[in-house]
Design an enzyme around this catalytic site. Structure first.
Site, PDB file in Angstrom:
ATOM      1  N   LYS A  80      10.964 -41.563  -5.380  1.00  0.00           N
ATOM      2  CA  LYS A  80      12.419 -41.438  -5.413  1.00  0.00           C
ATOM      3  C   LYS A  80      13.015 -42.334  -4.336  1.00  0.00           C
ATOM      4  O   LYS A  80      12.487 -42.427  -3.225  1.00  0.00           O
ATOM      5  CB  LYS A  80      12.801 -39.970  -5.174  1.00  0.00           C
ATOM      6  N   SER A 156      19.128 -34.117  -7.550  1.00  0.00           N
ATOM      7  CA  SER A 156      19.261 -35.547  -7.354  1.00  0.00           C
ATOM      8  C   SER A 156      18.002 -36.347  -7.684  1.00  0.00           C
ATOM      9  O   SER A 156      18.008 -37.570  -7.623  1.00  0.00           O
ATOM     10  CB  SER A 156      19.667 -35.834  -5.900  1.00  0.00           C
ATOM     11  N   SER A 180      17.239 -29.964  -5.830  1.00  0.00           N
ATOM     12  CA  SER A 180      17.097 -31.304  -6.420  1.00  0.00           C
ATOM     13  C   SER A 180      15.716 -31.625  -6.962  1.00  0.00           C
ATOM     14  O   SER A 180      15.529 -32.637  -7.618  1.00  0.00           O
ATOM     15  CB  SER A 180      17.491 -32.371  -5.394  1.00  0.00           C
TER      16      SER A 180
END
Length: 508
Positions: A80, A156, A180
């Site tokens: 990520k 996220s 997230s």
């Protein structure tokens, strides 16, 4: 490049399965990385989940220090674009402000990931600074849900969720500051464990004293992959204050046996928030399934002050993200966030939190403490709290009320919108608890719905044990055995059909 196996064979292998083939000499880490690169070429135009592929790491899997003797034997991994850094690689945090930002060193967790035998071959999408619910600022990128491209992945950990769900890669990095990891896992049909505070390192760029709500982790499609990731990557860096949890036996061994008969408290009415009737029905179905497995199941709401907890969460995120933005501005010699480079709600959060006092912080932490103690007392009588992963259905792409491109003038009202849909996950961050989203339910429109389980601090293994028991009972068929519309198997099965699915999205 050509694929080393059919896409149907590929989709039936998890990370440990691929690693076993590597160890047997049947495939090489380079061949596996090239297969991922081919999947990215085929599917990324539709879902827009991967920002960059590191071609050098694809062609030479050991060049950055990947350990071929680790549990994952050199198989590929996506990181990520937020959190742990990669020396010399871009980390742009979903923000126009951070375009071109290169990291000067590896984070401690990055070294652990590589020691585990994972070859980091690229970056996945995230909303700006990880603040909002999905990665969809049209000026940066729009990440779409592979189950239905009209819907968001949430976030996220947006790109990670879509990449794993679409079968591009079996395991990828995720982070969780309020859900997230778990929220996008639930929305995309993946397994997402947020570990306890004090399992995976946040060093050296985050403080284990001040950054207590954020956790690192991964998305997978099997419990054993998640267990192996935590087993291989856990532990603190030199100088970290947190007393890191170490289990009496590796989770990869623990999950081979069923848990004891568990006391499971089921609920969805948390303070002012509750789930839709269909989601409640799915929760009831999941609770009944656990009862059939032999567990004691009862509808009980945790005894905490929900209003105070949500208020403290809001204050925490405003203060934390404001300081994050202030630190980035200072690095760039800027006094204020540039309106053309930082999204509107991020600017409002910065304005709201930049002058917060120590007294405000202390009061917030007092609520964290009180809530943590009350939940710990609750777990003296209960082993698991079971909820849906989300209270409301997955939003359509472009639902601005949840995004940092929102024009809502009120920061507090904007967070209230988030709590209304993401009601159940942030409590784990506030209290440092482990939580997991398991892909065992679905929405009325056929989209995935995660079932969310929480347990006491440090008892992450119990969640994985329960997940493994469920996985065995389902014969491995998470999501009722269904696959997303955009999936690697379509590359083999119907290239023209895949082209029709992906073609309309290629220009975004």
């Amino acid at each position: 490049m050509k694929s080393v196996m059919s896409w149907n064979e590929w989709s039936n292998l998890d990370a440990i399965g691929l690693a076993d083939l590597v160890r047997k000499g049947q495939i090489t880490p380079r061949e596996v990385a090239q297969q991922v690169a081919l999947a990215i070429d085929a599917l990324n135009p539709a879902i827009n989940s991967i920002i960059e592929v590191f071609d050098d790491a694809v062609n030479d899997p050991m060049k950055d220090g990947t350990n071929p003797d680790g549990a994952f034997a050199g198989i590929p991994f996506l990181m990520k674009d937020l959190g742990p850094t990669l020396k010399g690689r871009l980390q742009e945090m979903g923000s126009l402000l951070m375009r071109g930002n290169r990291s000067s060193a590896d984070s401690f967790l990055t070294t652990r990931i590589r020691q585990a035998g994972l070859n980091i071959i690229g970056r996945t999408t995230t909303p700006e600074f990880g603040l909002c619910s999905s990665a969809e600022n049209p000026e940066v990128y729009i990440t779409r849900n592979p189950w239905n491209l009209d819907y968001t992945t949430c976030g996220s950990s947006a790109g990670t969720a879509a990449s794993v769900a679409a079968g591009i890669i079996p395991i990828a990095h995720a982070t969780d500051g309020g859900g997230s990891i778990r929220i996008p896992a639930g929305v995309n049909g993946n397994i997402g464990l947020k570990p306890s505070r004090g399992v995976l390192s946040v060093a050296p760029y985050s403080s284990d004293l001040m950054g207590v709500v954020s956790a690192q982790g991964c998305h997978t499609r099997t419990i054993r992959d998640t267990a192996a990731f935590v087993d291989s990557c856990r532990g603190g860096a030199p100088g970290e204050f947190m007393p890191y949890w170490m289990p009496p036996q590796p989770y990869s061994e623990l999950i081979r046996r069923d848990p004891k008969r568990l006391r499971i408290a089921v609920s969805h009415e948390w303070g002012d928030y509750q789930s839709t009737p269909h989601i409640v029905a799915e929760l009831e179905r999941a609770a009944g399934f656990l009862e059939e497995l032999g567990h004691h199941v009862e509808w009980v709401i945790p005894d905490i002050n929900f209003h105070a907890a949500y208020t403290a969460q809001t204050e925490c995120y405003i203060m934390n993200f404001s300081q994050t933005i202030s630190g980035l501005l200072e690095q760039k010699g800027l006094e204020r966030p540039p309106a053309d480079l930082i999204e509107p709600m991020c600017i409002r959060v910065w304005e709201e939190g930049r002058f917060a006092s120590y007294s405000q912080r202390a009061k917030m932490q007092g609520v964290f403490n009180e809530t943590s103690r009350r939940l710990a007392a609750f777990f003296e009588n209960w082993d698991i709290i079971l909820t849906p992963t989300m209270a409301l259905p997955t939003p359509l792409v472009g639902t601005k009320e949840y995004l940092t491109i929102s024009d809502n003038p009120s920061v507090s009202d904007w967070f209230e919108n988030l709590w209304r849909i993401f009601s159940y996950t942030p409590i784990a961050n506030l209290c440092g608890l482990p939580g997991i989203s398991l892909p065992m339910a679905e929405l009325e429109n056929g989209m995935p719905l995660g079932i969310h389980a929480l347990t006491r601090q440090g008892d992450d293994g119990l969640l994985l044990q329960l997940g493994a028991q469920i996985e065995r009972a389902l014969d491995g068929k998470w999501n009722h055995g269904r696959r997303p519309a955009v999936h690697v198997t379509e590359i083999d099965a119907a290239p023209q059909q895949l082209s029709s699915i992906t073609g309309s999205r290629r220009q975004e």
